[in-house]
Each structure stands twice: as structure tokens, then as C-alpha cells.
Design a protein around this motif. Structure first.
Motif, mmCIF file in Angstrom:
data_model
loop_
_atom_site.group_PDB
_atom_site.id
_atom_site.type_symbol
_atom_site.label_atom_id
_atom_site.label_comp_id
_atom_site.label_asym_id
_atom_site.label_seq_id
_atom_site.Cartn_x
_atom_site.Cartn_y
_atom_site.Cartn_z
ATOM 1 N N SER A 77 -7.620 -3.620 13.615
ATOM 2 C CA SER A 77 -6.818 -2.388 13.616
ATOM 3 C C SER A 77 -5.863 -2.326 14.795
ATOM 4 C CB SER A 77 -7.713 -1.155 13.651
ATOM 5 O OG SER A 77 -8.176 -0.858 12.376
ATOM 6 N N ARG B 249 -6.702 1.050 6.797
ATOM 7 C CA ARG B 249 -6.712 0.370 5.497
ATOM 8 C C ARG B 249 -5.726 -0.790 5.488
ATOM 9 N NH1 ARG B 249 -6.094 2.822 -0.630
ATOM 10 N NH2 ARG B 249 -6.515 0.833 -1.643
ATOM 11 N N LEU C 237 0.818 -1.217 0.000
ATOM 12 C CA LEU C 237 0.000 0.000 0.000
ATOM 13 C C LEU C 237 0.853 1.269 0.000
ATOM 14 C CD1 LEU C 237 -2.845 -1.126 2.410
ATOM 15 C CD2 LEU C 237 -2.967 -0.851 -0.076
ATOM 16 N N THR D 294 -1.887 6.429 3.019
ATOM 17 C CA THR D 294 -2.287 5.093 3.459
ATOM 18 C C THR D 294 -2.555 5.104 4.957
ATOM 19 O OG1 THR D 294 -0.897 4.096 1.738
ATOM 20 C CG2 THR D 294 -1.611 2.667 3.531
ATOM 21 N N SER D 295 -3.767 4.795 5.335
ATOM 22 C CA SER D 295 -4.108 4.773 6.766
ATOM 23 C C SER D 295 -3.800 3.395 7.356
ATOM 24 C CB SER D 295 -5.596 5.081 6.955
ATOM 25 O OG SER D 295 -6.385 4.016 6.468
ATOM 26 N N HIS E 230 0.276 3.835 -2.960
ATOM 27 C CA HIS E 230 -0.432 5.074 -2.643
ATOM 28 C C HIS E 230 0.414 6.111 -1.904
ATOM 29 C CE1 HIS E 230 -4.000 2.927 -3.888
ATOM 30 N NE2 HIS E 230 -3.693 1.967 -3.041
ATOM 31 N N THR F 23 -7.358 -3.604 7.404
ATOM 32 C CA THR F 23 -8.452 -4.198 6.631
ATOM 33 C C THR F 23 -7.913 -5.101 5.531
ATOM 34 O OG1 THR F 23 -9.906 -2.326 7.083
ATOM 35 C CG2 THR F 23 -10.441 -3.673 5.155
ATOM 36 N N GLU F 24 -6.954 -4.604 4.776
ATOM 37 C CA GLU F 24 -6.427 -5.395 3.662
ATOM 38 C C GLU F 24 -5.577 -6.571 4.129
ATOM 39 O OE1 GLU F 24 -5.328 -3.713 0.001
ATOM 40 O OE2 GLU F 24 -6.703 -2.021 0.214
#
Length: 194
Positions: free
Chosen positions: A46, A37, A24, A33-34, A28, A40-41
Motif C-alpha cells: 500500500s 484495493r 478499477l 475504489t480505495s 467501480h 492489493t490488485e
């Protein structure tokens, strides 16, 4: 009796987070990129990201730090005995490694600006690669150049291959440039001083 299938070991959750963050961040950018995210991916909660990494910057540093040293890959280039043969093997090894680990190299290149921890790691990687290349070149049977010329040649090789492969993303079109560079450097290192 049936043969059991051998599977590669599953990555740990920490490794999975690092691999996902690497992808990521390369796609990005770090700032865009958080950690949500990434989690999640990666398919993890979290909170697990922050269990393994105190901050997002710590995660970025792990992505960059936990890479193989270029010197490990380059040692196979010691097989040829001549400067020209070693240069060809060095260039091929560098291109292959940079392409194989492209995402991490893009991150280093992009994120070194303004992030001292990443700039420091980039400098370490460059120094390690050039020192290994200089060592390989100075050990060739036909080298006659002094240590300063060998070091300059090593820096040129590492810089050019990195530029073509990572910064410009043109390893295929760079083949002719690399071949010309190999010939020029080989001539320089195997002929006496002017």
C-alpha cells in the motif's frame, strides 16, 4: 543455437499501479475504489502507491494525463485525398482508439464532473482531436468550405464518435449513423456556399 524469445518489457511498479487504478476506476468509479484495493490488485505494498502518488487524486490525474494524444492516432487519416475518404479514415481511427483506450475515456467522462483537473484534461483532449480533424479536413483536395465550417464539422465528428463509443457504448450500432454523418459532412464541405 536456439532463438531467444522476445518479451515485452515488464511494466514498472508505477505503471502497474496506474494500469490497475485505471481498470478499477473504470469498473467501480473513483470514489468507490480505495488505494488499498489498487495496491492489493497490483500486487504491491500500500505504501508504494503513496510513494509514487502523494494523493489518490494525483493517481487519478496520472491515469488521465498519461494517455496518448488523439492527434497521434488521427495522423494516419491524412492518406486519403478526398474529404469523404478522410472522414471515413478519421471515424475509423477515432472508434478504434476510443475502444482501445475505453477505460481511460470512461474515467475522463465520468470524473470530469466536479473535478476541474479532469475536466481541464477532457477539454484539452477534445480541443486537440478537433484541431487535428479540422486540419486533416482542410487539407483534403476537394474541400471548398471555409475554416468555420471545417471546424464545426470537426467538432461534430469528434463529439458524435465519442458519444457513441464511450458515453453510449454503442460503436457497432453507430456504424450507420457514422456513415450518414460522413456523407452529410462530405457534401457540406465539398459544395459551395448556399
Amino acid at each position: 543455437m536456439t532463438a531467444q524469445a522476445h518479451h515485452a518489457p515488464r511494466p514498472t511498479k508505477r505503471q502497474l499501479i496506474i494500469e490497475t487504478a485505471e481498470r478499477l476506476f473504470a469498473e467501480h468509479g473513483y470514489d468507490a475504489t480505495s488505494t488499498a484495493r489498487i495496491a492489493t490488485e497490483a500486487g504491491v505494498p500500500s505504501g508504494l502507491v503513496f510513494y509514487h502518488f502523494a494523493t489518490k487524486l494525483d493517481l487519478l490525474i496520472a491515469v488521465v494525463q498519461e494517455r496518448p494524444e488523439p492527434s497521434e492516432v488521427l495522423r494516419s487519416a491524412a492518406r486519403p485525398r478526398t474529404v469523404r475518404g478522410r472522414l471515413r479514415a478519421i471515424v475509423a481511427s477515432l472508434v478504434a482508439e476510443l475502444e482501445n483506450d475505453r477505460a481511460a475515456r470512461i474515467i475522463v467522462f465520468r470524473e470530469a464532473q466536479g473535478r476541474p483537473e479532469i475536466a481541464s484534461r477532457a477539454a484539452e483532449l477534445f480541443a486537440g482531436a478537433t484541431a487535428t480533424v479540422a486540419d486533416l479536413l482542410s487539407g483534403a483536395d476537394d474541400v471548398v468550405a471555409d475554416a468555420a465550417r471545417v471546424q464545426a464539422a470537426a467538432e461534430l465528428v469528434v463529439s458524435r464518435v465519442f458519444l457513441d463509443t464511450v458515453a453510449l457504448g454503442q460503436p457497432e450500432t453507430a456504424a450507420k449513423r457514422h456513415a450518414a454523418m460522413v456523407e452529410l459532412i462530405a457534401e457540406s464541405l465539398t459544395s459551395g456556399p448556399d
